[in-house]
Design a protein around this motif. Structure first.
Motif, PDB file in Angstrom:
ATOM      1  N   LEU A 105       2.569  -3.685   9.126  1.00  0.00           N
ATOM      2  CA  LEU A 105       1.298  -3.728   8.414  1.00  0.00           C
ATOM      3  C   LEU A 105       0.800  -2.307   8.189  1.00  0.00           C
ATOM      4  O   LEU A 105       1.207  -1.370   8.874  1.00  0.00           O
ATOM      5  N   GLY A 106      -0.099  -2.172   7.228  1.00  0.00           N
ATOM      6  CA  GLY A 106      -0.716  -0.871   7.011  1.00  0.00           C
ATOM      7  C   GLY A 106      -1.778  -0.581   8.049  1.00  0.00           C
ATOM      8  O   GLY A 106      -2.235  -1.467   8.778  1.00  0.00           O
ATOM      9  N   SER A 147      -4.467   1.291  -4.069  1.00  0.00           N
ATOM     10  CA  SER A 147      -4.287  -0.161  -3.929  1.00  0.00           C
ATOM     11  C   SER A 147      -3.524  -0.463  -2.643  1.00  0.00           C
ATOM     12  O   SER A 147      -2.289  -0.381  -2.603  1.00  0.00           O
ATOM     13  N   PRO A 148      -4.239  -0.818  -1.582  1.00  0.00           N
ATOM     14  CA  PRO A 148      -3.564  -1.132  -0.312  1.00  0.00           C
ATOM     15  C   PRO A 148      -2.938  -2.525  -0.320  1.00  0.00           C
ATOM     16  O   PRO A 148      -3.364  -3.421  -1.053  1.00  0.00           O
ATOM     17  N   GLY A 149      -1.947  -2.678   0.530  1.00  0.00           N
ATOM     18  CA  GLY A 149      -1.457  -3.994   0.897  1.00  0.00           C
ATOM     19  C   GLY A 149      -2.223  -4.485   2.107  1.00  0.00           C
ATOM     20  O   GLY A 149      -3.399  -4.136   2.303  1.00  0.00           O
ATOM     21  N   GLY A 203       3.562  -0.289   1.919  1.00  0.00           N
ATOM     22  CA  GLY A 203       4.796  -0.388   2.691  1.00  0.00           C
ATOM     23  C   GLY A 203       5.982  -0.870   1.890  1.00  0.00           C
ATOM     24  O   GLY A 203       7.014  -1.246   2.466  1.00  0.00           O
ATOM     25  N   GLY A 204       5.852  -0.870   0.559  1.00  0.00           N
ATOM     26  CA  GLY A 204       6.958  -1.255  -0.303  1.00  0.00           C
ATOM     27  C   GLY A 204       6.978  -2.710  -0.729  1.00  0.00           C
ATOM     28  O   GLY A 204       7.909  -3.125  -1.418  1.00  0.00           O
ATOM     29  N   VAL A 205       5.966  -3.488  -0.359  1.00  0.00           N
ATOM     30  CA  VAL A 205       5.970  -4.914  -0.710  1.00  0.00           C
ATOM     31  C   VAL A 205       6.069  -5.126  -2.221  1.00  0.00           C
ATOM     32  O   VAL A 205       6.757  -6.028  -2.695  1.00  0.00           O
ATOM     33  N   SER A 206       5.371  -4.274  -2.995  1.00  0.00           N
ATOM     34  CA  SER A 206       5.376  -4.441  -4.449  1.00  0.00           C
ATOM     35  C   SER A 206       6.742  -4.161  -5.073  1.00  0.00           C
ATOM     36  O   SER A 206       6.982  -4.495  -6.224  1.00  0.00           O
ATOM     37  N   ALA A 207       7.641  -3.542  -4.310  1.00  0.00           N
ATOM     38  CA  ALA A 207       8.977  -3.246  -4.820  1.00  0.00           C
ATOM     39  C   ALA A 207       9.916  -4.426  -4.705  1.00  0.00           C
ATOM     40  O   ALA A 207      11.030  -4.396  -5.238  1.00  0.00           O
ATOM     41  N   GLU A 258      -3.518  -6.954  -4.918  1.00  0.00           N
ATOM     42  CA  GLU A 258      -3.874  -8.235  -5.531  1.00  0.00           C
ATOM     43  C   GLU A 258      -4.452  -8.055  -6.931  1.00  0.00           C
ATOM     44  O   GLU A 258      -4.700  -9.037  -7.632  1.00  0.00           O
ATOM     45  N   ALA A 259      -4.649  -6.824  -7.365  1.00  0.00           N
ATOM     46  CA  ALA A 259      -5.029  -6.582  -8.757  1.00  0.00           C
ATOM     47  C   ALA A 259      -3.923  -6.993  -9.704  1.00  0.00           C
ATOM     48  O   ALA A 259      -4.172  -7.314 -10.871  1.00  0.00           O
TER      49      ALA A 259
END
Length: 255
Positions: free
Chosen positions: A217-218, A188-190, A247-251, A148-149
């Protein structure tokens, strides 16, 4: 375990909660003597300390409100004294994540999040660096930030802003403390699973699983493994870096 942190003395803030507890446990498994800070959650922190000692490791529990600068310095000083004058790793994990619509947010609500999530990171890092700069090998500092940063979420304006600042603080600290052998990074976790999360937020969990390429989920252990890496000799040339564990969400594409 591989003993990646054998001989280290590590302070983990917020070790009474799920992620912090997971980080402290993995550090102990890898051979570090661990100082578990908590503000609340003292019972779980003491339970973990007993488990660490039962495995032949060393653990200390300290309580403090890290919104107080003097308390931050006291916790670091106690950790270093317990460690025989050494502190080789600091994980700034303590934080809060309340929800509040931005339009109705008060300055007091804003400050409560920023003081906990950001100002404590500044004060603890500054105090730890004073110890680390005077010892052979320097040390490592890892801040727990958030995806969320860079990817804001509704009702989290204060949280998102604090975590974005944490990432930039780490880069600035890496720049200034590098000459002393001190490395500073962020993880930076999800979305990290916790007891009752799926029951409390079923739609959010469903959407996360659908969005994550790894479709889960992580776990606290996922964040802990990243922190172990950054504190270990394997990351001896890594500083000023933000390691995303989501887990690749930012991709995923934004459009």
């Amino acid at each position: 375990m591989s003993g990646l942190l054998e001989g280290q003395v590590a302070l983990v803030t917020g070790a009474g909660g799920g992620i912090g507890r997971g980080i402290a446990a993995r550090f102990a498994q890898e051979g570090a003597a661990v100082v578990l800070h908590c503000r609340t959650g003292a019972e779980t922190a003491h339970e973990l300390a007993l488990r660490v000692r039962g495995m032949g490791g060393r653990a200390l529990v300290v309580r403090a409100d890290l919104t107080d600068e003097d308390a931050c310095r006291r916790v670091v000083a106690e950790a270093a004294e317990w460690g025989g004058g050494r502190l080789t790793a600091l994980v700034n994990n303590a934080g809060v994540q309340p929800t509040q619509e931005l339009a109705g947010m008060s300055v007091a609500q804003w400050r409560a999040v920023v003081d906990t999530n950001l100002s404590s990171v500044f004060a603890c890092t500054q105090a730890a660096a004073e110890v680390m700069r005077g010892q052979d090998g320097g040390g490592s500092v890892t801040h727990i930030a958030s995806i969320e940063a860079s990817r804001p979420a509704p009702l989290h304006a204060h949280y998102c802003a604090s975590k974005a600042a944490v990432v930039m603080h780490a880069r600035s600290a890496a720049l200034e403390y590098g000459r002393f052998g001190i490395r500073v990074n962020t993880v930076s976790p999800g979305l990290i699973d916790r007891e009752g999360l799926e029951e409390a937020w079923p739609e959010g969990v469903r959407r996360w699983r659908a969005a994550a390429p790894l479709a889960r989920l992580g776990r606290p252990e996922d964040v802990a493994d990243a922190c172990v890496f950054l504190a270990s000799r394997l990351a001896s040339w890594v500083t000023g870096h933000d390691l995303v564990v989501d887990g690749g969400v930012s991709a995923r594409p934004a459009w």
